[in-house]
Enzyme design. Sequence first.
Site, PDB file in Angstrom:
ATOM      1  N   TYR A  35       0.935  -1.234  -0.063  1.00  0.00           N
ATOM      2  CA  TYR A  35       0.046   0.249   0.064  1.00  0.00           C
ATOM      3  C   TYR A  35       0.900   1.331  -0.150  1.00  0.00           C
ATOM      4  O   TYR A  35       0.392   2.419  -0.259  1.00  0.00           O
ATOM      5  CB  TYR A  35      -1.035  -0.046   1.235  1.00  0.00           C
ATOM      6  CG  TYR A  35      -1.696  -0.927   1.330  1.00  0.00           C
ATOM      7  CD1 TYR A  35      -1.945  -2.257   0.106  1.00  0.00           C
ATOM      8  CD2 TYR A  35      -2.632  -1.240   2.480  1.00  0.00           C
ATOM      9  CE1 TYR A  35      -3.027  -2.935   0.381  1.00  0.00           C
ATOM     10  CE2 TYR A  35      -3.699  -2.319   2.480  1.00  0.00           C
ATOM     11  CZ  TYR A  35      -3.695  -3.243   1.526  1.00  0.00           C
ATOM     12  OH  TYR A  35      -4.613  -4.224   1.523  1.00  0.00           O
TER      13      TYR A  35
ATOM     14  N   HIS B  94       0.141 -11.921   2.012  1.00  0.00           N
ATOM     15  CA  HIS B  94      -0.839 -11.065   1.146  1.00  0.00           C
ATOM     16  C   HIS B  94      -1.643 -11.940   0.188  1.00  0.00           C
ATOM     17  O   HIS B  94      -2.896 -11.691  -0.207  1.00  0.00           O
ATOM     18  CB  HIS B  94      -0.217  -9.708   0.461  1.00  0.00           C
ATOM     19  CG  HIS B  94      -1.066  -8.697   0.222  1.00  0.00           C
ATOM     20  ND1 HIS B  94      -0.679  -7.381   0.103  1.00  0.00           N
ATOM     21  CD2 HIS B  94      -2.577  -8.467  -0.069  1.00  0.00           C
ATOM     22  CE1 HIS B  94      -1.687  -6.474   0.044  1.00  0.00           C
ATOM     23  NE2 HIS B  94      -2.748  -7.366  -0.257  1.00  0.00           N
TER      24      HIS B  94
HETATM   25  N1  LIG Z   1      -6.081  -8.803   1.279  1.00  0.00           N
HETATM   26  C1  LIG Z   1      -6.227  -8.039   0.370  1.00  0.00           C
HETATM   27  O1  LIG Z   1      -5.776  -8.637  -0.684  1.00  0.00           O
HETATM   28  C2  LIG Z   1      -6.980  -6.724   0.196  1.00  0.00           C
HETATM   29  C3  LIG Z   1      -7.536  -6.618  -0.897  1.00  0.00           C
HETATM   30  C4  LIG Z   1      -8.376  -5.501  -0.970  1.00  0.00           C
HETATM   31  C5  LIG Z   1      -8.755  -4.593   0.296  1.00  0.00           C
HETATM   32  N2  LIG Z   1      -7.837  -5.128   1.243  1.00  0.00           N
HETATM   33  C6  LIG Z   1      -8.113  -4.217   2.594  1.00  0.00           C
HETATM   34  O2  LIG Z   1      -9.520  -4.056   2.873  1.00  0.00           O
HETATM   35  C7  LIG Z   1      -9.673  -2.660   3.161  1.00  0.00           C
HETATM   36  C8  LIG Z   1     -10.939  -2.319   2.526  1.00  0.00           C
HETATM   37  O3  LIG Z   1     -11.215  -2.585   1.426  1.00  0.00           O
HETATM   38  P1  LIG Z   1     -11.398  -1.591  -0.059  1.00  0.00           P
HETATM   39  O4  LIG Z   1     -10.622  -0.500   0.258  1.00  0.00           O
HETATM   40  O5  LIG Z   1     -10.968  -2.492  -1.087  1.00  0.00           O
HETATM   41  O6  LIG Z   1     -12.767  -1.201  -0.007  1.00  0.00           O
HETATM   42  P2  LIG Z   1     -14.248  -0.841   0.768  1.00  0.00           P
HETATM   43  O7  LIG Z   1     -13.785  -0.449   2.412  1.00  0.00           O
HETATM   44  O8  LIG Z   1     -15.231  -1.944   0.766  1.00  0.00           O
HETATM   45  O9  LIG Z   1     -14.701   0.436   0.189  1.00  0.00           O
HETATM   46  C9  LIG Z   1     -14.199   1.532   0.228  1.00  0.00           C
HETATM   47  C10 LIG Z   1     -14.904   2.515  -0.457  1.00  0.00           C
HETATM   48  O10 LIG Z   1     -16.050   2.862   0.027  1.00  0.00           O
HETATM   49  C11 LIG Z   1     -16.261   4.286   0.271  1.00  0.00           C
HETATM   50  N3  LIG Z   1     -16.963   4.464   1.597  1.00  0.00           N
HETATM   51  C12 LIG Z   1     -16.582   4.088   2.890  1.00  0.00           C
HETATM   52  N4  LIG Z   1     -17.276   4.145   3.917  1.00  0.00           N
HETATM   53  C13 LIG Z   1     -18.337   4.935   3.193  1.00  0.00           C
HETATM   54  C14 LIG Z   1     -19.402   5.397   3.814  1.00  0.00           C
HETATM   55  N5  LIG Z   1     -19.759   5.426   5.231  1.00  0.00           N
HETATM   56  N6  LIG Z   1     -20.690   5.949   2.770  1.00  0.00           N
HETATM   57  C15 LIG Z   1     -20.227   5.766   1.567  1.00  0.00           C
HETATM   58  N7  LIG Z   1     -19.160   5.712   0.994  1.00  0.00           N
HETATM   59  C16 LIG Z   1     -18.263   4.731   1.741  1.00  0.00           C
HETATM   60  C17 LIG Z   1     -14.660   4.856   0.336  1.00  0.00           C
HETATM   61  O11 LIG Z   1     -14.844   6.115  -0.239  1.00  0.00           O
HETATM   62  P3  LIG Z   1     -14.498   7.446   0.684  1.00  0.00           P
HETATM   63  O12 LIG Z   1     -12.824   7.413   0.941  1.00  0.00           O
HETATM   64  O13 LIG Z   1     -14.792   8.523  -0.232  1.00  0.00           O
HETATM   65  O14 LIG Z   1     -15.086   7.421   1.885  1.00  0.00           O
HETATM   66  C18 LIG Z   1     -14.317   3.911  -0.598  1.00  0.00           C
HETATM   67  O15 LIG Z   1     -14.374   4.448  -1.930  1.00  0.00           O
HETATM   68  C19 LIG Z   1      -8.607  -1.991   2.193  1.00  0.00           C
HETATM   69  O16 LIG Z   1      -8.489  -0.850   2.580  1.00  0.00           O
HETATM   70  C20 LIG Z   1      -7.540  -3.082   2.478  1.00  0.00           C
HETATM   71  O17 LIG Z   1      -6.991  -2.345   4.003  1.00  0.00           O
HETATM   72  C21 LIG Z   1      -7.082  -6.216   1.366  1.00  0.00           C
END
Ligand SMILES: NC(=O)c1ccc[n+]([C@@H]2O[C@H](COP(=O)([O-])OP(=O)(O)OC[C@H]3O[C@@H](n4cnc5c(N)ncnc54)[C@H](OP(=O)(O)O)[C@@H]3O)[C@@H](O)[C@H]2O)c1
Length: 274
Positions: A48, A106
């Site tokens: 990241y 990862h």
């Molecule tokens: N292990 C892996 O391979 C892997 C893969 C993917 C992700 N991850 C981890 O999981 C975490 C979360 O997954 P993600 O980042 O893919 O997606 P997510 O948390 O499902 O969604 C994030 C998105 O939702 C929006 N959002 C968040 N809260 C909100 C709310 N209350 N109302 C409206 N929109 C909202 C955010 O926009 P704003 O910023 O504008 O609020 C952002 O665009 C990652 O950040 C990472 O740490 C791990």
Amino acid sequence: MTNYVEANGARIPAVGLGTWDLRGRSCARVVEQALRLGYRHIDTAEMYDNEREIGEGLRASRVPRKDVFITTKVWQTHLSPPEFERSTKESLARLRLSEVDLLLIHWPNPHIPLAETIGALCKMKKVGYARHIGVSNFTVPMMREAVNLASEPLVTNQIEWHPYLDQSRVVKVARELGLAVTAYSPIARGRATSDRTLRTIGMARRKTAGQVCLRFLVQEGAIVIPRTSKIERLSENMSIFDFALSDAEMDEVRKLATPRGRIVEWGGAPDWDK
Ligand SMILES: NC(=O)c1ccc[n+]([C@@H]2O[C@H](COP(=O)([O-])OP(=O)(O)OC[C@H]3O[C@@H](n4cnc5c(N)ncnc54)[C@H](OP(=O)(O)O)[C@@H]3O)[C@@H](O)[C@H]2O)c1
């Protein structure tokens, strides 16, 4: 109050802050504010490119280090034992920590024997670089193999999980093996926040669709790590412990899953997705 999920000796806060795509000063600021608001779990990764800022946010928050659960992950191309150790040490140096609470593989890498990687992962726990260890993006057969190879307990498999993706098979086996499941992309990268079914369920309780989505997952036993770059959304995403979904509502949310519900590109070999 923080809720926890317990697995194989680890006590993991059920809500953490996802930080993929958060960078620079705004990343440090969101982490600092999240901790001030009561978050006690931060999810990052070598990939990241924000571990330095995570460490800055942690120190700026003045929340004691021992009260915060920090997860990082070793990238797919660094899974040979010497690379694994080098990558872990570099993550610790960027975070300015002597240990992380959880260290994950990862993504699996088909070109590096899993036995070697699991050996390196366990070593990181034994030498004190990680309090707990686990995996991410592991299929059912790989999870079983990892547990068989490991000399130390694995505490979680971090996988994509939200209402549009049925992960019940992985969850069932993880539970049998004593692993927690951490749901990444738990609000389907934002899609769930405008879902009509989730919105309708939330309306009577004055909860948003996003909160219903996260509540659904924690009620299924998951740890959730929603990401937001907006300070004003941090409280919303953690306020999911003052209401509960009924069995009928849980079933309604489960019906949103479709066979093509995955939103994150699958980084494993195709024959592993079994
Ligand atoms: N292990 C892996 O391979 C892997 C893969 C993917 C992700 N991850 C981890 O999981 C975490 C979360 O997954 P993600 O980042 O893919 O997606 P997510 O948390 O499902 O969604 C994030 C998105 O939702 C929006 N959002 C968040 N809260 C909100 C709310 N209350 N109302 C409206 N929109 C909202 C955010 O926009 P704003 O910023 O504008 O609020 C952002 O665009 C990652 O950040 C990472 O740490 C791990």
